[in-house]
Design a protein around this motif. Sequence first.
Motif, PDB file in Angstrom:
ATOM      1  N   ASN A 196      -2.304  -0.440  -4.481  1.00 39.39           N
ATOM      2  CA  ASN A 196      -2.581  -1.518  -3.539  1.00 39.39           C
ATOM      3  C   ASN A 196      -1.857  -2.806  -3.909  1.00 39.39           C
ATOM      4  O   ASN A 196      -2.149  -3.871  -3.347  1.00 39.39           O
ATOM      5  CB  ASN A 196      -4.091  -1.784  -3.456  1.00 39.39           C
ATOM      6  CG  ASN A 196      -4.852  -0.612  -2.869  1.00 39.39           C
ATOM      7  OD1 ASN A 196      -4.411   0.008  -1.907  1.00 39.39           O
ATOM      8  ND2 ASN A 196      -5.996  -0.285  -3.453  1.00 39.39           N
TER       9      ASN A 196
ATOM     10  N   HIS B 297       0.816  -1.209   0.000  1.00 35.59           N
ATOM     11  CA  HIS B 297       0.000   0.000   0.000  1.00 35.59           C
ATOM     12  C   HIS B 297       0.855   1.267   0.000  1.00 35.59           C
ATOM     13  O   HIS B 297       1.652   1.488   0.919  1.00 35.59           O
ATOM     14  CB  HIS B 297      -0.937   0.007   1.213  1.00 35.59           C
ATOM     15  CG  HIS B 297      -1.827  -1.203   1.263  1.00 35.59           C
ATOM     16  ND1 HIS B 297      -1.527  -2.320   2.005  1.00 35.59           N
ATOM     17  CD2 HIS B 297      -3.007  -1.473   0.632  1.00 35.59           C
ATOM     18  CE1 HIS B 297      -2.473  -3.217   1.858  1.00 35.59           C
ATOM     19  NE2 HIS B 297      -3.383  -2.737   1.025  1.00 35.59           N
TER      20      HIS B 297
ATOM     21  N   GLN C 218      -3.823   2.155   6.278  1.00 29.80           N
ATOM     22  CA  GLN C 218      -4.507   2.145   4.990  1.00 29.80           C
ATOM     23  C   GLN C 218      -5.623   3.173   4.891  1.00 29.80           C
ATOM     24  O   GLN C 218      -6.074   3.485   3.783  1.00 29.80           O
ATOM     25  CB  GLN C 218      -5.080   0.748   4.719  1.00 29.80           C
ATOM     26  CG  GLN C 218      -4.030  -0.319   4.539  1.00 29.80           C
ATOM     27  CD  GLN C 218      -4.621  -1.668   4.194  1.00 29.80           C
ATOM     28  OE1 GLN C 218      -5.573  -1.767   3.421  1.00 29.80           O
ATOM     29  NE2 GLN C 218      -4.071  -2.727   4.772  1.00 29.80           N
TER      30      GLN C 218
END
Length: 407
Positions: A190, A168, A226
Amino acid sequence: MHYNYYRLVSGIIVLMLMLTGCGNWQPTGVDNTLTSQSSASLNGNNTFPSSQKNMSSTSSLGALSNLTSIHMVNAMTGWALSKDSLLRTVNGGVSWTNVTPKGVGSMREGALSVYDAQTLWVVFNKESSTSITVYRSTDGGQKWERAEINTTPWYGRVTSLDFIDLKHGWLLASYDVSMGSESVEVFQSNDGGASWKSNASAIINEKTSNDLPLAGSKNGLVFSNQENGWLTGFSHGDGIWLYSSSDGGLTWAQKAIVAPQDYFTAGGSVSTESPHFFNQKEGVLPVEFRGEKPPAFVFYKTKDGGLSWTPTTPVQIAQKSQEYRGFHWSIIDATHAFVSDGYKLYFTSDGSHSFVCITPNISLEKLQQLDFTSEKLGWAIIDGGLWKTIDGGHTWVQIKVSIRANH
């Protein structure tokens, strides 16, 4: 400052040699002799569009100069960017290998995100280009994989690149600066950088998306996980400029930050810099107050993941009559950090509640970056050259070595 931005991380013998004979050191002959290879797999089925290996190193040597940033992972291994190359050391800076990906060509300043001693992502900004190339290496710069981001019709340059793990990452592309505004776009990956999607944009004469601000000059994009990210910079308006996202950079909102009592925050006199997080909850946010007499630097602390920020003890230029040279800092951990005002060094061992003043043996007038891996061991870029200390910043020795170039 990156960097510092960004996390510096012990070979006692090498360090003792630095103090006795650094001027005569020669490269150790570390080669990255490589051959071409097809694309390598990233995270299962995801792959970069292309990959490459650097060709054999030659005996061509160049002076270690024109450095723009350094990131030491630990006492021995680290990376540095110069105006025309990416360098790597595995012996504390005694020698460096040019690991610039083959075919990069001419470039402007770059941006990099270092994960560990072997893995990093780097972008070399190109003049008048409608594409961004992201390079990734997982073997210390021997082999590189690359991915392209099409920014047509905009000429983009990456000003911030941040990966929180092997998958990420985010980057901030700047397109145009005009009258106190800056066109930017936030991209997210990602899959370790193999592909990128646009999350939000703010472009002059275009409709902005997801509340990303057009006003203000942006200097940093950092995520602690995230979901939670911060966009830093300054504007010509009043107050302390900070935006946050809680959905991975899809939407953004201005974050209210309170200045220390009686501190001046009007008319673009305050700038925020990329925060540094130690875990999911604890972090620090560097803030410069240039409108003060004299100017001041403050670490804001958070213990709730950035929901609230509290100022700590300011560091101010010692004399009001002294010229403002800008602040630079290196954060070691939650309690230890160094700050410089371009004249002296200031060290805290209690989370910025108090600072000890250090007068170094060299001038810090042209200091560009500090990079400490411990309370004693640190590096500094001064006027493009590299210096090293093993006594907490009291004594500095310039690293005068050559580097092995790749062809």
